[in-house]
Design a protein around this motif. Structure first.
Motif, PDB file in Angstrom:
ATOM      1  N   TYR A  54       0.851  -1.191   0.000  1.00 23.65           N
ATOM      2  CA  TYR A  54       0.000   0.000   0.000  1.00 23.65           C
ATOM      3  C   TYR A  54       0.885   1.239   0.000  1.00 23.65           C
ATOM      4  N   THR A  57      -0.188   7.220  -0.870  1.00 20.66           N
ATOM      5  CA  THR A  57      -1.307   7.778  -1.631  1.00 20.66           C
ATOM      6  C   THR A  57      -2.530   6.878  -1.544  1.00 20.66           C
ATOM      7  N   LYS A  58      -2.320   5.567  -1.691  1.00 16.52           N
ATOM      8  CA  LYS A  58      -3.431   4.627  -1.622  1.00 16.52           C
ATOM      9  C   LYS A  58      -4.069   4.652  -0.230  1.00 16.52           C
ATOM     10  N   THR A  61      -6.047   7.997   0.218  1.00 15.79           N
ATOM     11  CA  THR A  61      -7.269   7.955  -0.575  1.00 15.79           C
ATOM     12  C   THR A  61      -8.300   7.045   0.064  1.00 15.79           C
TER      13      THR A  61
END
Length: 105
Positions: A54, A57-58, A61
């Motif tokens: 991960y 950014t993931k 988000t």
């Protein structure tokens, strides 16, 4: 990880507990762990542990989208109080990322 919200969340009926509950549900659905959840007047602090695949950014988000959706669903009064109806502000994110590699041989 510190995510700033657009509105003061402390004192909002049910919103603080809802935020914590949603984060704990995220732990069950995704491979991550909220080590700390701190909610101040106008921002939230998360210390999150996750699997290496991960990206930051993931994670951001995922956390921002699901927490906002669930808070609006479970606490509809919060959305009405927000200017523009958005829970999280854009681009205000401070991340301190420390990566420790351990050799477990």
């Amino acid at each position: 990880m510190q995510l700033d919200s657009r509105q003061t969340v402390s004192g909002k009926s049910g919103a603080i507990q809802t935020m914590r509950d949603v984060c704990l549900e995220l732990e069950k659905r995704y491979q991550l762990k909220f080590l700390e959840i701190g909610i101040d007047e106008d921002h939230v602090h998360f210390l999150v542990q996750s699997i290496p695949s991960y990206s930051v950014t993931k994670l951001v988000t995922l956390i921002k989208s699901i927490t906002a959706t669930e808070i609006f669903r479970l606490c509809p009064h919060v959305k009405k109080q927000l200017w523009g109806g958005e829970f999280w502000s854009d681009g205000i994110l401070r991340v301190l990322l420390v990566v420790m590699a351990m050799n477990t041989r």
